[in-house]
Design a protein around this motif. Structure first.
Motif, PDB file in Angstrom:
ATOM      1  N   ASP A 256       0.824  -1.212   0.000  1.00  0.00           N
ATOM      2  CA  ASP A 256       0.000   0.000   0.000  1.00  0.00           C
ATOM      3  C   ASP A 256       0.859   1.264   0.000  1.00  0.00           C
ATOM      4  O   ASP A 256       0.505   2.262  -0.639  1.00  0.00           O
ATOM      5  N   ALA A 257       1.989   1.230   0.721  1.00  0.00           N
ATOM      6  CA  ALA A 257       2.860   2.412   0.768  1.00  0.00           C
ATOM      7  C   ALA A 257       3.464   2.661  -0.613  1.00  0.00           C
ATOM      8  O   ALA A 257       3.591   3.810  -1.054  1.00  0.00           O
ATOM      9  N   GLY A 258       3.821   1.601  -1.310  1.00  0.00           N
ATOM     10  CA  GLY A 258       4.341   1.738  -2.673  1.00  0.00           C
ATOM     11  C   GLY A 258       3.291   2.300  -3.606  1.00  0.00           C
ATOM     12  O   GLY A 258       3.567   3.187  -4.423  1.00  0.00           O
ATOM     13  N   VAL A 259       2.079   1.799  -3.468  1.00  0.00           N
ATOM     14  CA  VAL A 259       0.968   2.304  -4.287  1.00  0.00           C
ATOM     15  C   VAL A 259       0.761   3.788  -4.024  1.00  0.00           C
ATOM     16  O   VAL A 259       0.604   4.593  -4.952  1.00  0.00           O
ATOM     17  N   ALA A 260       0.775   4.155  -2.747  1.00  0.00           N
ATOM     18  CA  ALA A 260       0.566   5.562  -2.386  1.00  0.00           C
ATOM     19  C   ALA A 260       1.642   6.445  -3.010  1.00  0.00           C
ATOM     20  O   ALA A 260       1.355   7.546  -3.496  1.00  0.00           O
ATOM     21  N   HIS A 261       2.889   5.958  -3.003  1.00  0.00           N
ATOM     22  CA  HIS A 261       3.982   6.752  -3.574  1.00  0.00           C
ATOM     23  C   HIS A 261       3.810   6.896  -5.089  1.00  0.00           C
ATOM     24  O   HIS A 261       4.016   7.983  -5.648  1.00  0.00           O
ATOM     25  N   VAL A 262       3.414   5.822  -5.769  1.00  0.00           N
ATOM     26  CA  VAL A 262       3.177   5.907  -7.222  1.00  0.00           C
ATOM     27  C   VAL A 262       2.056   6.906  -7.505  1.00  0.00           C
ATOM     28  O   VAL A 262       2.142   7.729  -8.421  1.00  0.00           O
ATOM     29  N   ARG A 263       1.020   6.862  -6.693  1.00  0.00           N
ATOM     30  CA  ARG A 263      -0.091   7.812  -6.888  1.00  0.00           C
ATOM     31  C   ARG A 263       0.379   9.256  -6.684  1.00  0.00           C
ATOM     32  O   ARG A 263      -0.009  10.157  -7.432  1.00  0.00           O
TER      33      ARG A 263
ATOM     34  N   ALA B 154      -2.187   1.169 -10.829  1.00  0.00           N
ATOM     35  CA  ALA B 154      -2.653   1.632 -12.143  1.00  0.00           C
ATOM     36  C   ALA B 154      -3.890   2.505 -11.993  1.00  0.00           C
ATOM     37  O   ALA B 154      -4.717   2.279 -11.116  1.00  0.00           O
ATOM     38  N   ARG B 155      -4.006   3.491 -12.845  1.00  0.00           N
ATOM     39  CA  ARG B 155      -5.190   4.355 -12.825  1.00  0.00           C
ATOM     40  C   ARG B 155      -6.390   3.644 -13.467  1.00  0.00           C
ATOM     41  O   ARG B 155      -6.210   2.690 -14.224  1.00  0.00           O
ATOM     42  N   PRO B 156      -7.607   4.105 -13.203  1.00  0.00           N
ATOM     43  CA  PRO B 156      -8.762   3.544 -13.907  1.00  0.00           C
ATOM     44  C   PRO B 156      -8.550   3.659 -15.422  1.00  0.00           C
ATOM     45  O   PRO B 156      -8.121   4.708 -15.917  1.00  0.00           O
ATOM     46  N   GLY B 157      -8.840   2.589 -16.117  1.00  0.00           N
ATOM     47  CA  GLY B 157      -8.611   2.569 -17.558  1.00  0.00           C
ATOM     48  C   GLY B 157      -7.175   2.266 -17.931  1.00  0.00           C
ATOM     49  O   GLY B 157      -6.870   2.114 -19.111  1.00  0.00           O
ATOM     50  N   GLY B 158      -6.273   2.184 -16.928  1.00  0.00           N
ATOM     51  CA  GLY B 158      -4.873   1.873 -17.190  1.00  0.00           C
ATOM     52  C   GLY B 158      -4.670   0.401 -17.507  1.00  0.00           C
ATOM     53  O   GLY B 158      -5.626  -0.391 -17.516  1.00  0.00           O
ATOM     54  N   HIS B 159      -3.408   0.059 -17.791  1.00  0.00           N
ATOM     55  CA  HIS B 159      -3.090  -1.300 -18.241  1.00  0.00           C
ATOM     56  C   HIS B 159      -2.024  -1.929 -17.352  1.00  0.00           C
ATOM     57  O   HIS B 159      -0.967  -1.333 -17.140  1.00  0.00           O
ATOM     58  N   VAL B 160      -2.306  -3.138 -16.890  1.00  0.00           N
ATOM     59  CA  VAL B 160      -1.331  -3.924 -16.132  1.00  0.00           C
ATOM     60  C   VAL B 160      -0.900  -5.103 -16.997  1.00  0.00           C
ATOM     61  O   VAL B 160      -1.744  -5.891 -17.440  1.00  0.00           O
ATOM     62  N   GLY B 161       0.396  -5.209 -17.233  1.00  0.00           N
ATOM     63  CA  GLY B 161       0.947  -6.378 -17.926  1.00  0.00           C
ATOM     64  C   GLY B 161       1.651  -7.244 -16.909  1.00  0.00           C
ATOM     65  O   GLY B 161       2.616  -6.793 -16.294  1.00  0.00           O
ATOM     66  N   PHE B 162       1.167  -8.464 -16.712  1.00  0.00           N
ATOM     67  CA  PHE B 162       1.764  -9.302 -15.647  1.00  0.00           C
ATOM     68  C   PHE B 162       2.442 -10.521 -16.250  1.00  0.00           C
ATOM     69  O   PHE B 162       1.874 -11.235 -17.056  1.00  0.00           O
TER      70      PHE B 162
END
Lengths: 339, 339
Positions: free
Chosen positions: B218-225, B253-261
């Motif tokens: 979550d902390a990583g996500v917050a930093h990316v945001r 990822a933002r809404p409508g964004g793309h995740v490649g896993f």
């Protein structure tokens, strides 16, 4: 005014609610012509979501009765259709086509459109006016655009339905049926509706389905593969939201294929190993209906499509409780409430 | 010939194995110049996947020593690179760009390329010959194309990395680092590498990362945001395969964004409600490396990219066990084995 309130699961009442008033200068007050009951309203009705004295409804068409000082694009007297998410349609997320995630979004379901009037926030970004007052027979189709058509359309776009594609549709409710219609309009070559109900199969065929698969789960997947040379469908629309329907959709798509999922997920858990192995594209969530509304309104106005056929029961607003019962018991696909 | 066999988790040996021979007319026998150890080889090494006397390895470059009568596009003496999935490259799935799902596919890992020679099935559809014999310094980069570069490239394409996009990369292993390189080559505007290791951060910067985020979860996500105006990244590359890394990628990822896993999923279970709420595009799985190989070989041959920098330890094949230990203990990002 009169409006629908769900007191508790299974307990739907029509009662006096306070008339809405303008709160923000970007608000409009719409006097509803028609509203309807959504498949997603059945989740709280059946106790699968908590509910406590909730004003219900998020689909709506009607006439603008008041507009705030900041409203520019719709005017008092306009006949309007709106999305179930209010959106400013100007933020970066809206401009990318994801108005359901607008940074200022308001869920219309928290306001409740199963009522005589409704306050629509962010009116310019949410509402689309028709070219004039619609003929009465166009009203159901315009109402369908507010959610089920817009949602089925988004699912078909997310599934990349188009020329040369075989599209499988999981779910024969109103959204699944609208997915069939959307896939046909987008030019899909073959549309496989997955349904066990004779009337819904007939409706699916009338919207453009070319094949019917009656099996579910692994057997349904096997049948779709059989119809697609063993490879699976290019595109799959998921319009239910259960574990079984999601896995059915994922497994029915070929590697590199696209699954568009719009059934509101309940108790779904996707095994990462399955997803990794499937090699599909997965996209879905609440539909950004506003992205498609101008185009959908034009198609309906020009009588190119008739999504209003999805309503198979029409009742006065006052009889909303019977409408919920009819949908819960699957006696009706979708119920229109006249106001 | 000599080859690597994993007897059991943690027990890697180099021993005499039978020389491969042509089985099908479409086979080729390749004498390896170099091979390597993959992050995915650590799953069985660590006991997270069952393993029992398994010949190891699925990455390879070398010289064609024999070719079956049905082989047309590569010839004895050619220097070749191949994908970790053998594919015919002619079936409908291959033609759509998903060679990892070829209807005739063979997993090279079941054959084992950590050896002096290897039989490559479907040689025409699997191998790509270089324009001539490569200079020695090009060999590591060509070897990287066999999997880690091809996989990172696929992840970046699946995440729709490109001009104007901010790309976040979850995972600082070899594939994540190659994802950084791919995102840069594809024109991404900003590349956020998520890493806590100083040397890997430096390597990520050398491949094109513009920002480093050291937090996870979550902390990583917050930093990316925070770095993306509160919206999240347009594109996220996931190159780990755990529950935490997948959720970190989805939420970054933002809404409508793309995740490649592309991290091989282990024990991952994605909550449907989270996916529905996120509104992202999700695409991944084993990379169809063959789709990208001709382009990647050209970029390497023309010295536009140097993915071989990802190898930070080179050992002779005979010392494979030490290579596994070094990667397991994260003393090495990726180990090249000379043959």
């Amino acid at each position: 005014m009169r409006g629908v309130v769900m007191y508790a699961p299974g307990d739907v009442r029509v009662e006096d609610r306070e008339d809405p008033t303008l709160v923000e200068p970007t608000d409009a007050i719409v006097r509803l012509t028609a509203t309807c009951i959504c498949g997603s309203d059945l989740w709280p009705y059946r106790g699968a979501e908590p509910v406590d004295h909730q004003p219900m409804g998020h689909e709506y068409v009607g006439v603008v009765e008041q507009a705030g000082d900041g409203v520019r694009d719709v005017a008092v007297g306009d006949f309007v259709v709106g999305s179930f998410w209010a959106s400013d349609n100007t933020c970066e997320i809206c401009r990318s086509g994801y108005q359901a995630y607008c940074i200022h979004r308001v869920l219309m379901g928290t306001i409740g459109t199963q009522a005589e009037k409704v306050r629509v926030p962010l009116a310019d970004g949410t509402l689309v006016a028709t070219p004039g007052q619609p003929d009465a027979d166009l009203v159901p189709s315009l109402l369908a655009a507010s959610d089920v058509l817009g949602t089925g359309w988004f699912a078909a776009v997310a599934a990349q339905a188009g020329p040369g594609r075989t599209v499988a549709v999981v779910g024969d409710g109103a959204v699944g049926l609208m997915g069939v219609l959307a896939a046909r309009e987008l030019g899909a070559e073959r549309i496989i509706a997955m349904s066990r109900h004779a009337e819904r199969q007939a409706l699916a065929r009338s919207f453009g389905a070319t094949d019917i698969v009656t099996e579910r789960g692994d057997a349904g997947v096997a049948h779709v593969r059989e119809l697609t040379g063993g490879l699976g469908a290019h595109s799959v629309i998921e319009a239910v939201g259960t574990q079984e329907s999601m896995m059915q959709a994922i497994h029915a798509a070929r590697p590199g294929g696209h699954v568009g999922f719009v059934g509101v997920a309940h108790g779904v858990s996707l095994p990462g190993e399955d997803l990794f192995g499937a090699g599909i594209h997965l996209h879905g969530g609440p539909a950004p209906v506003r992205r498609f509304l101008p185009d959908l309104v034009r198609r309906i106005w020009d009588r190119e499509i008739e999504p209003g056929k999805v309503f198979d029961l029409t009742l006065p607003l006052e009889d909303a409780a019977e409408g919920y019962r009819a949908m819960d018991e699957r006696r009706a696909v979708k119920v229109l409430l006249t106001v």
